[in-house]
Structures are given as C-alpha cells and as structure tokens.
Write an enzyme that holds these catalytic residues in place. Structure first.
Site, PDB file in Angstrom:
ATOM      1  N   TRP B 324       0.843  -1.206   0.000  1.00  0.00           N
ATOM      2  CA  TRP B 324       0.000   0.000   0.000  1.00  0.00           C
ATOM      3  C   TRP B 324       0.874   1.250   0.000  1.00  0.00           C
ATOM      4  O   TRP B 324       0.533   2.255  -0.623  1.00  0.00           O
ATOM      5  CB  TRP B 324      -0.893  -0.013   1.253  1.00  0.00           C
ATOM      6  CG  TRP B 324      -1.778   1.208   1.379  1.00  0.00           C
ATOM      7  CD1 TRP B 324      -3.034   1.360   0.883  1.00  0.00           C
ATOM      8  CD2 TRP B 324      -1.470   2.436   2.050  1.00  0.00           C
ATOM      9  NE1 TRP B 324      -3.527   2.599   1.196  1.00  0.00           N
ATOM     10  CE2 TRP B 324      -2.585   3.283   1.912  1.00  0.00           C
ATOM     11  CE3 TRP B 324      -0.362   2.902   2.744  1.00  0.00           C
ATOM     12  CZ2 TRP B 324      -2.631   4.560   2.446  1.00  0.00           C
ATOM     13  CZ3 TRP B 324      -0.406   4.183   3.280  1.00  0.00           C
ATOM     14  CH2 TRP B 324      -1.529   5.000   3.128  1.00  0.00           C
ATOM     15  N   HIS B 325       2.011   1.166   0.704  1.00  0.00           N
ATOM     16  CA  HIS B 325       2.866   2.349   0.818  1.00  0.00           C
ATOM     17  C   HIS B 325       3.596   2.688  -0.469  1.00  0.00           C
ATOM     18  O   HIS B 325       3.955   3.838  -0.693  1.00  0.00           O
ATOM     19  CB  HIS B 325       3.881   2.163   1.951  1.00  0.00           C
ATOM     20  CG  HIS B 325       3.275   2.336   3.302  1.00  0.00           C
ATOM     21  ND1 HIS B 325       2.683   1.293   3.976  1.00  0.00           N
ATOM     22  CD2 HIS B 325       3.138   3.421   4.100  1.00  0.00           C
ATOM     23  CE1 HIS B 325       2.216   1.742   5.129  1.00  0.00           C
ATOM     24  NE2 HIS B 325       2.472   3.031   5.233  1.00  0.00           N
ATOM     25  N   GLY B 326       3.854   1.695  -1.286  1.00  0.00           N
ATOM     26  CA  GLY B 326       4.574   2.019  -2.514  1.00  0.00           C
ATOM     27  C   GLY B 326       4.706   0.810  -3.409  1.00  0.00           C
ATOM     28  O   GLY B 326       4.716  -0.331  -2.945  1.00  0.00           O
TER      29      GLY B 326
END
Lengths: 336, 470
Positions: B324-326
């Site tokens: 989700w973060h990257g």
C-alpha cells in the site's frame, strides 16, 4: 490551556520576535528582495510573446544575468528585454524550449560562457540538467504552485528575513549550515550569496563585493574550485555546435534574430577559458558558422575596460556602463 | 495544495469566512465540497474526475447495498465498488510495477518485452481516498452502518479537504453524522485547532524538513559504503523525518477540521514509545492499521483459525500494508519485516510474561524503536542493494566506511532522535491536549510563539509531505 489570551500572547510575541529578526537581518545587509528561483523564472517565461518581432529575450548563464542591466537597456532602446538568463545553467534547454514550443520571432541576445555552453545536451551534465529542470518546471508547475508564487511574491519585497535558498541566508536551514565544519568530512567550498534580483529578474550584485576583498576572495576560491575540473575536450565542438546552429537556423527561418555576446571575465576565468575553450576554435568558430552578429568584450576597448571583482561578473555600476556601451555598439552596427 | 504554503493560508481563510457567514447549512456544505475540489484540483484539475467517479460509484453501490436483499446482487455491488477503487489504484499506482515484474519474469524464460513508455501520474492521495470509500461500501455490505442521508454528505465524506490526500482514513460513521446537523467550532475548539495546525506545521517544516531531511537524503542518496555512525544517523534522521512529516500532516488535518467544528480521529499516539509491534500498530498510522485489521486481517480469519492460519493472515496483511505504501519490493519487504516481528512477538508473548515497570518498559521500547529503524532502511532505500549496504554499515560490517556527515549534523540528528524517543516515552500515556490543559496559559502562548517564529524563519520551500506519494 488555549484561550484568547494565549492566542493574543502568541501572536504578539511572534510579532516582536520576527520584528527583531527582521532588524537583525537588515543589520547584516540583507535587503527585502524576491527570490530568483524556478517559480520566478517560470513566471517570466510566460511573458514570451509569439510573433512579436519587437520582443527581446536575454538568455545565457550568470554573466548575462549580472552584466545586462534592464533599466539601461530600456532607456537606450525603448524596449525592456525579458531576462531569462539563469545562474549556473546552460542556455541550451531555454533556447530549445523557445524554438520548439513558441512562435517567438523577436531578438534573442545569448551570452556565451564557454563552460556552460559548449557541453553535451544530456541530463547527466549538471549545467544542462539544472536548466532543463527549470524549463520542465514551467510546464509541470501546478496551479497551487502558481498561487503560492504570486502570494509569496507579494510578501518577499517587504521582508528581508525571507531571503533564503543560498548559503549564508537567514533562513533556519542555511543558518544551521553555517556551523563551522569539524573536519569529519571534507568541507564544501564556501559559496555565499553575492547578488539579489529585482522583480523582473534584473540582477544587482551585492555592493559589498566592490570593496570587501575577503568576500571577493571567497567567491574567487569557489570559481577556482569549480573551474579546476574543466579539461579541454574538443569533442564538445561536434557535440554542441550542431545543436545550437540548428536552433539558430530555425529562429532565423521564422524571422527572428540572434545576437551572440561574450561578456567580460578576468583572472582565473580568462586564463581557464583561454586554455580549455580557445577562442579561435570555440567562440569565433561558432560565431562564423552561425552567421550571427557577435560581440566579444576583448574586441572593443570600451567593453574591455572592466575588471569583474570575482573574475566572472561585473559589479552593478560597471554592468550599467557595460550595458550602455554594448548597446551603443549594437545600435551603431544596426543589429538592434 | 500543501498545508505548508501561503496559498493554503489564504484558501483556508476564505473557507473560514464563508463557514461563519449566516447562510444555510446546506450552502456551507456545498461550499466546503467545492473548496475540497479546488484544494485537490489546484494540484492537477483533471484528476478531480477520479474523485467524482469514486464518489458516484460508491454512493450508488452504497444505496444498492442498503436496499438490495438478494445476497448475490449485494455481492456484485460490493465487487463493483472494490473493482473500481482497486482498479484506479492498480492502474495509477501499480501499473508500472506490474509491467516491470512481468518484463523480468518473461525475461527469465528468454523472452523480450519492451513496454511503451508510460507517463501516468500518480494521483495525490489515491491510496487514502480509495480505501476510505471502499470502507463505506464494505461496511454497507455487512450492514454495519446506515447509508449517508444525502449525496452531498457522502461526497463531503469522500472529499473533505483536511484529510483528503494523506488521511487520517476516516470511517463514514465517524464523519458523515457530523455533516448531518449544523456545526461550528466552539471558541475553545477553534483555538485548539489553530494550535494543532501550528504544531503540525512545525513538525513538518522545522523538525522534518529543516532538521532531518538533508541528513537522511545524504545517507540514503550516497553510493558509497558508509561509516557506522553515518549509517545510523541517516536511518534515525529518516525515522524522525517520516514521523514528523506524517504525524505533522495528521495533526494539521485534525486541527484544520477542528477549526471548522469537525472532529477527526487521532492517527498517531507516540509510536516510538511502543513496547512491541502490536502496540506500534495501535499507535502508528492508526487509521490505516485499523483499516487493514477490519477489512483484511479479520475477513481473512484473523486469529480465529489456529496459529498457522494466524501467521499467514498476519503476514498477508503486513505484506499488503507494505505494498500500500509504494509499488516496490522494498516496501513489500518492509511489510514482511513488520509481519515477521509481529509473528515473533506473538510467539514470545505465548511463552513469556513480562511485568512491565518503568525501567524494563523503556528498554523494551528502545528495543522496539531500534527494530523499527531497521525496517525504515528498506522503506527509504530505493533498492535492496542500498538497504543491505546500509545495514552492513549499521552492524559494523564495513569498518572503513565513508564519512558523509559532519559532526554537527550527527549531533543534530542524534539530539532530535533522542528527544523524539524520550518525548514519546513520557507522553505515551497522555496526550498533547491533556498536557496543554495543565500548562499555564503564558507558557503555552510562549511555546506557540516560538513555533510560529521558527516556522517563519524556517520558511521552507513548500516541500511535499512524504505520504502524498502513497
């Protein structure tokens, strides 16, 4: 706890602290000014007019930026040129942008600083990349960035403490960077701010530079450090000439005019540029192939009378005279 | 639009003036919605379209999920919502990553594939608002919430500008009811909101951007093998930077909303004083961790189906949390490390019982903080090679490493990191509000003034918040 009196105290104290800080900054010689950054450059870039043969653009690196004074230019010619020169940046991406993305057909005055001009057109080359970033920013800037620029532009001319972004400036990050190096790492070359710009990007060299020899020496050391890496590489002739010649041809084909200049230098720069970019093979050869009117300061006693205090840029009083002299010559030649 | 910009100050002043005009509640909400679109559109106007699509799809899906009784059709409406939102995410955020991996995989079997050059922009905050709207549809599917009474309220829920681009990710039952009845900040709410806004900006501009970002950039941007001190300093600098940056954004968002009379939930509760990783995730980016818990971990079975399944569920949740973060394997590995720590912690808790006191507590918190810092290396490094080199330096594998930071930079970062850890430790059972309420007004006013002054002196170049890219 938060109450109205907490807020009143906070605002009053902030006002007092900032007023004190402002006075301190002014006492150090900082004057309220606008920041010469990509936002201001992009704002000026919007002023290029299509199909206006009367418009004059100045492009190049810092020598064009410092040495051409816009008030004198307007006084002598009746036209205020648009200053798009940018310190430490190649004029290549700017010229390419003008030719490829506008229908500009006025006059471009392009100053040639060899180490920023005769280079490869590649992002790995810092001088190219830095200019390209500004050009790209012109296209990619958001509306929020435009709005911020307009608002900060309204505030900056009144507050000296808003001067930021360069070594020795009074912003917090620059202040922390002034802590003396401890020798754990190789110290960087000191390179403090020595100019400020006006709202139309007319550059004023700090008056201190005219008299403070230690300050001059600091900047000279920086130039000597940066310039010491320059090595002669004549491949650059084949790499850079065709790029510029093609763009100049396109400008001429649409009715535009290109005037080339080589503004004054002295000391280390004159020596280094003579050695790494010999005039005959570089400037003269380029001028000849381009077929453009060109002005090298060495060719005119009236342009060769100045001594840049830090070897590369004229102090503002000299720049004013230089602008008058070179314009007088250009007018006499009928190129302006 | 960035909170740390003059443009935002003017924008918010206009919003506040309109908010206090004697117009109807509906008009105020319409203005707030329009302002939210302007807030987003000033960055990239066409991408407001994505917000509209997300809003329209989830509004319709929510209504259908409420009215429909046929389980098959209800499931279809839920899938429509998930597919549209996840579709946006996959296309804009993970498209390049998927193609890159596809290229690598078919390269392994000797095939060549050169994708067309892509210039897809990552819409700001897409991971936040898609998760927020999906939570609405999923809650509607499980009939946990009532539908938003009006489209305007729902559109505001999706688009409310203070938390639109970097959270907190708010559930509809936390926000939609607040749009139902006219609301206005009380004087104390307004003042506290203004204080929080200042505090958040101070965290972002002064602490993250001025005091820590350069050192983190120098270390993580270096192509050299570094000295142990530089490696730790750079890692601690990033660890502090990302906290101040992200917690700063959340604090601003909460403060801005409060100045309008809207209460947003906490997103950070002194995470670096956590004892163990399960506590960390109750203190760090709380709105995301609770989202992942409620909409991924628990639906996967949570801890209800035996140890093995629990481990798998934990790992899956954290791997996807990393992703989700990257869109990169380093982010996935960051998630893996967190999952691994959680599994180990769970195992340890099953075998040992520690009675916490102040002394072992701070040591365990320090241990957790150290392990968190190791995970940040993978989060910040763009490549595994960089991360491994840096970890090697941190653990004395490169005794002759290069020194890239000056002593005063190291002192600066280590001082901030120490203060950060200690302040989290001493604040772990309280809140800024509770402390402020006990502080004499003139001290609080003076602290406020110092923050405002340093903000003005720091100026900042309007650096983006790190989490905007997620």
């Amino acid at each position: 706890m938060t109450s109205i009196r907490t807020l009143v105290l906070a605002i009053s104290l902030t006002g007092i602290l900032l007023a004190g800080w402002e006075m301190h900054c002014r006492s150090l010689g900082f004057l309220p000014t606008v920041e010469d950054d990509k936002h201001l450059w992009a704002e000026k870039r919007t002023l290029i007019r299509d199909n206006d043969p009367d418009q004059v653009l100045i492009i190049g690196a810092s020598r064009a930026h410092f040495d051409f004074q816009l008030n004198e230019w307007e006084e002598l010619t009746g036209i205020r040129p648009l200053m798009l020169a940018a310190n430490g940046k190649s004029p290549g991406p700017v010229l390419q942008d003008i030719i490829e993305n506008t229908a500009f057909n006025g006059t471009i005055v392009m100053n040639i600083t060899p180490s920023l001009f005769f280079i490869a057109q590649h992002d790995s080359v810092g001088e190219w990349h830095r200019a390209k970033e500004w050009v790209d920013f012109y296209y990619s800037r958001t509306w929020a960035q435009r709005l911020n620029h307009c608002l900060s532009y309204a505030v900056q001319p009144y507050l000296a403490f808003l001067t930021d972004g360069e070594e020795g400036d009074p912003d917090l990050k620059s202040l922390l960077a002034t802590l003396p190096p401890t020798g754990r790492t190789k110290p960087g070359t000191p390179f403090p701010r020595f100019s400020q710009v006006e709202s139309d990007r007319n550059t004023i060299m700090l008056a201190r530079m005219e008299t403070d020899t230690a300050f001059q020496k600091t900047i000279q050391n920086a130039w000597a450090t940066f310039g010491s890496k320059s090595k002669r590489n004549d491949d650059m002739i084949d790499i850079s000439f065709p790029f510029y010649l093609d763009l100049i041809k396109q400008l001429k084909d649409r009715g535009g005019k290109m005037i080339l200049t080589f503004n004054p230098s002295s000391g280390f720069y004159t020596e280094m540029e003579g050695r790494v970019y010999p005039r005959a093979q570089y400037f003269d050869a380029f001028v000849k192939q381009s077929g453009c009117p060109a002005y090298h300061f060495n060719d005119y006693p009236l342009l060769d009378q100045f001594s840049p205090p830090e070897w590369s840029h004229l102090c503002t009083p000299d720049a004013r005279v230089y602008t008058r002299e070179i314009l007088t010559i250009m007018k006499a030649d009928g190129v302006l | 639009m960035l909170f740390n910009s003059l443009g935002f100050i003017v924008f918010f002043a206009i919003v506040l003036i309109y908010w206090h005009l004697p117009v109807t509640w509906t008009h105020k909400k319409r203005m707030l919605l329009l302002a939210s679109y302007v807030f987003y559109g000033l960055w990239n106007p066409p991408l407001v379209l994505l917000l509209w699509i997300s809003t329209a799809v989830d509004w319709v899906a929510g209504k259908k999920l409420h009215a429909e009784t046929d389980p098959r059709k209800r499931k279809q409406w839920l899938w429509l919502s998930i597919l549209v939102n996840m579709g946006f995410l996959v296309f804009f955020k993970y498209g390049g990553f998927l193609i890159e991996n596809f290229q690598a995989i078919i390269g392994l079997i000797g095939l060549e594939f050169t994708p067309l050059e892509s210039d897809i922009i990552l819409p700001m905050g897409i991971s936040f608002y898609t998760f927020q709207t999906m939570s609405y549809s999923i809650d509607m599917y499980y009939r946990k919430i009532q539908p938003a009474p009006r489209f305007l309220d729902f559109a505001l829920y999706v688009t409310f500008f203070p938390q639109l681009v970097a959270g907190p990710i708010v559930r509809s039952d936390e926000l939609v009811p607040q749009f139902d009845q006219p609301t206005r900040a009380t004087r104390s709410q307004f003042l506290w909101g203004a204080f929080l806004l200042t505090l958040g900006l101070f965290e972002k501009v002064v602490m993250a951007d001025v005091l820590l970002s350069d050192q983190a950039d120098t270390v993580f941007g270096s192509d050299k093998i570094l000295h142990v001190l530089d490696a730790w300093t750079g890692t601690l600098a990033f660890s502090g930077q990302i906290f101040f940056d992200f917690a700063g954004y959340s604090t601003c968002a909460i403060g801005i909303a409060l100045m309008l009379g809207i209460v947003l939930p906490d997103n950070f509760r002194y995470p670096y004083a956590s004892i163990g990783f399960s506590e960390l995730w109750q203190r760090w980016h709380i709105s995301l961790s609770s989202w992942l818990r409620d909409y991924l971990y628990i639906p996967l079975g949570g801890n209800r189906s035996g140890t093995r399944r629990t481990v798998i569920n934990l790992m899956l949740t954290m791997l996807l949390g990393g992703l989700w973060h990257g869109a990169g394997w380093t982010f996935v590995f960051w998630g893996f490390l967190h999952g691994f720590y959680l599994v180990v912690e769970r195992w340890l808790r099953g075998r040992y019982t520690i009675v916490l006191n102040a002394w072992n507590g701070i040591l365990l918190a320090l241990g957790t903080y150290t392990l968190v810092n190791i995970t940040w290396v993978f989060f910040r490094a763009r490549e595994f090679g960089t991360a491994l080199d840096l970890l090697g330096s941190m653990f004395f594998l490169h005794p002759d490493g290069e020194k890239v930071l000056d002593t005063h930079e190291i002192i600066q970062v280590l001082s901030v990191a120490t203060l950060l850890f200690l302040s989290h430790w001493f604040m772990r059972n309280t809140s800024v509000k509770a402390v402020a309420d006990k502080t004499p007004w003139w001290i609080l006013g003076s602290i406020w003034a110092v923050m405002l002054t340093l903000l003005a002196v720091a100026q900042g170049s309007g650096e983006q918040f790190i989490y905007f890219q997620f």
